[in-house]
Design an enzyme around this catalytic site. Structure first.
Site, PDB file in Angstrom:
ATOM      1  N   GLU A  90       1.000  -1.189  -0.005  1.00  0.00           N
ATOM      2  CA  GLU A  90       0.047   0.291   0.027  1.00  0.00           C
ATOM      3  C   GLU A  90       0.898   1.366  -0.017  1.00  0.00           C
ATOM      4  O   GLU A  90       1.927   1.273   0.510  1.00  0.00           O
ATOM      5  CB  GLU A  90      -0.912   0.092   1.325  1.00  0.00           C
ATOM      6  CG  GLU A  90      -2.068  -0.999   1.239  1.00  0.00           C
ATOM      7  CD  GLU A  90      -2.664  -0.974   2.442  1.00  0.00           C
ATOM      8  OE1 GLU A  90      -2.981  -0.330   3.328  1.00  0.00           O
ATOM      9  OE2 GLU A  90      -3.292  -2.051   2.991  1.00  0.00           O
ATOM     10  N   CYS A 103       2.970   8.846   1.083  1.00  0.00           N
ATOM     11  CA  CYS A 103       3.813   7.656   1.893  1.00  0.00           C
ATOM     12  C   CYS A 103       3.980   6.393   1.327  1.00  0.00           C
ATOM     13  O   CYS A 103       2.876   5.879   0.929  1.00  0.00           O
ATOM     14  CB  CYS A 103       2.787   7.576   3.437  1.00  0.00           C
ATOM     15  SG  CYS A 103       3.384   6.539   4.608  1.00  0.00           S
ATOM     16  N   CYS A 110       6.515  -6.419   7.670  1.00  0.00           N
ATOM     17  CA  CYS A 110       7.650  -5.813   8.177  1.00  0.00           C
ATOM     18  C   CYS A 110       7.713  -6.889   9.494  1.00  0.00           C
ATOM     19  O   CYS A 110       7.151  -7.594  10.047  1.00  0.00           O
ATOM     20  CB  CYS A 110       6.959  -4.622   9.001  1.00  0.00           C
ATOM     21  SG  CYS A 110       8.297  -3.732   9.874  1.00  0.00           S
ATOM     22  N   CYS A 114       6.037  -4.206  15.872  1.00  0.00           N
ATOM     23  CA  CYS A 114       5.736  -3.083  16.800  1.00  0.00           C
ATOM     24  C   CYS A 114       4.145  -3.432  17.276  1.00  0.00           C
ATOM     25  O   CYS A 114       3.134  -3.682  16.568  1.00  0.00           O
ATOM     26  CB  CYS A 114       5.723  -1.812  16.284  1.00  0.00           C
ATOM     27  SG  CYS A 114       7.448  -1.384  15.587  1.00  0.00           S
ATOM     28  N   CYS A 117       1.044  -1.699  15.752  1.00  0.00           N
ATOM     29  CA  CYS A 117       0.929  -1.705  14.219  1.00  0.00           C
ATOM     30  C   CYS A 117       0.364  -2.872  13.408  1.00  0.00           C
ATOM     31  O   CYS A 117       1.041  -4.133  13.713  1.00  0.00           O
ATOM     32  CB  CYS A 117       2.375  -1.571  13.810  1.00  0.00           C
ATOM     33  SG  CYS A 117       2.736  -1.347  12.022  1.00  0.00           S
ATOM     34  N   CYS A 332      -1.245   6.186  10.452  1.00  0.00           N
ATOM     35  CA  CYS A 332       0.045   5.401  10.888  1.00  0.00           C
ATOM     36  C   CYS A 332      -0.109   4.195  11.545  1.00  0.00           C
ATOM     37  O   CYS A 332      -1.058   3.902  12.404  1.00  0.00           O
ATOM     38  CB  CYS A 332       0.875   6.373  11.785  1.00  0.00           C
ATOM     39  SG  CYS A 332       1.220   7.935  11.473  1.00  0.00           S
TER      40      CYS A 332
END
Ligand code: SF4
Length: 341
Positions: A90, A103, A110, A114, A117, A332
């Protein structure tokens, strides 16, 4: 066959030499591929026909494949792109008063996991190639009217950019090359969760903005929120930030996502003031976006203002950033590589 968009200017020159062609033609090819974003070698009209044929025999030019878009009520647009191997990533177009920011993702998934997230929850698949990073810019451009252009780039989408260092630096060089994408370095930002050694290296090798996702003021809390802190704890991370800002003599932006009862106390604000002492920086305070099945909560408005005031009173620039695109999961930490169909 190789994608021409996976080659830097220098690489194109070397490939031309190995094909027995004149390496100085590399700049023309670079401009067509990265500045004009053409889709066919036939469009490279200032190159001799023979060279265009050689290029066609050896290379291809990828075109981004947008498979879905979603638009938020605040104007934020999320794009889902399908890659050649069918993985999806994305990128997000974020309009603000005086700018239009794209962005960009740097990895499929990933590895850093975290706690706040959605991307991290899905695990890591692979690094993106240069062409896959750059095609996000070309994809976003296709959605814009002729009189609108992207003004800023942030590598803050899916993935940890400093774990895909080589391809990300190639991208940054093309993004800031006048004959590439042509962005001023001050309009390009790399955001990291804190890969300390690569922060220092980035500072020495390239001049763009750095954002560090900090989110805690003690190792105990940061270990829980961001497991990468066990490898690069706060002291090591902030030492790297000090060295980065000394080399470039530039500000670092620290991103601090506030979560109720976790990192939003007055003591946290006081510790933050001490931790950032000696680093030229500004602090973005971001109230947490509630995610499905999360134990974290958004802070109260009162806690947010007290936290900000403490930083302002200590002469830091501290801005409360409202997350954009929350209603389409484009804010975010909400990117998952899937849109609602
Ligand atoms: S916040 Fe960034 S570094 Fe952390 S898991 Fe999500 S994408 Fe990865």
């Amino acid at each position: 066959m190789q994608n021409i968009k996976d080659l830097t200017l220098q690489d194109i020159g070397q490939r031309l030499t190995s094909l027995g062609e004149k390496p100085y033609k590399a700049l023309q090819i670079f401009v067509w591929a990265f500045n004009k974003g053409i889709s066919s070698f036939d469009d490279m009209t200032d190159l001799p026909k023979g060279l265009r044929e050689r290029l066609k025999e050896n290379f291809y030019i990828s075109q981004p494949k947008i498979i879905a878009t979603e638009k938020s009520k605040d104007g934020t647009k999320k794009l889902l792109l399908e890659l050649e191997d069918k993985n999806c990533i994305e990128c997000v177009l974020i309009p603000e008063e005086d700018r239009l920011t794209l962005c960009i993702s740097s990895q499929v998934g990933c590895p850093l996991d975290c706690g706040f997230c959605m991307t991290g929850r899905g695990g890591f698949v692979r690094n993106l190639k240069l062409s896959e990073i750059i095609d996000q810019v070309f994809a976003a451009k296709t959605l814009l009217p002729a009189d609108q252009k992207i003004t800023n780039l942030v590598i803050m989408g899916m993935g940890e950019p400093l774990l895909n260092y080589k391809e990300v630096v190639k991208f940054l060089n093309i993004a800031t090359h006048q004959k590439g994408l042509g962005f001023a370095p001050k309009r390009v930002t790399v955001s990291t969760a804190g890969i300390a050694p690569m922060i220092e290296r980035l500072g020495k090798e390239i001049k763009v903005n750095l954002a560090v996702s900090l989110n805690a003021t003690t190792d105990d809390v940061r270990n829980r929120l961001m497991p990468i802190n066990k490898k690069y704890p706060l002291k090591i991370l902030l030492d790297a930030c000090k060295k980065y800002s000394a080399v470039r003599n530039r500000h670092i932006t620290f991103e601090y996502i506030l979560m109720q009862g976790m990192n939003d106390s007055i003591e946290d604000a006081k510790r933050l003031v001490k931790l950032l002492k000696g680093i030229r920086c500004k602090i973005n305070l971001i109230p947490f976006n509630p995610l499905p099945n999360t134990k974290f909560k958004r802070p109260s408005d009162n806690a947010l203002s007290i936290f900000q005031k403490m930083l302002l009173d200590s002469n830091y620039v501290a801005i409360i950033r409202a997350s954009k695109g929350e209603d389409i999961s484009a804010a975010c930490g909400q990117l998952k590589g899937k849109l609602k169909r």
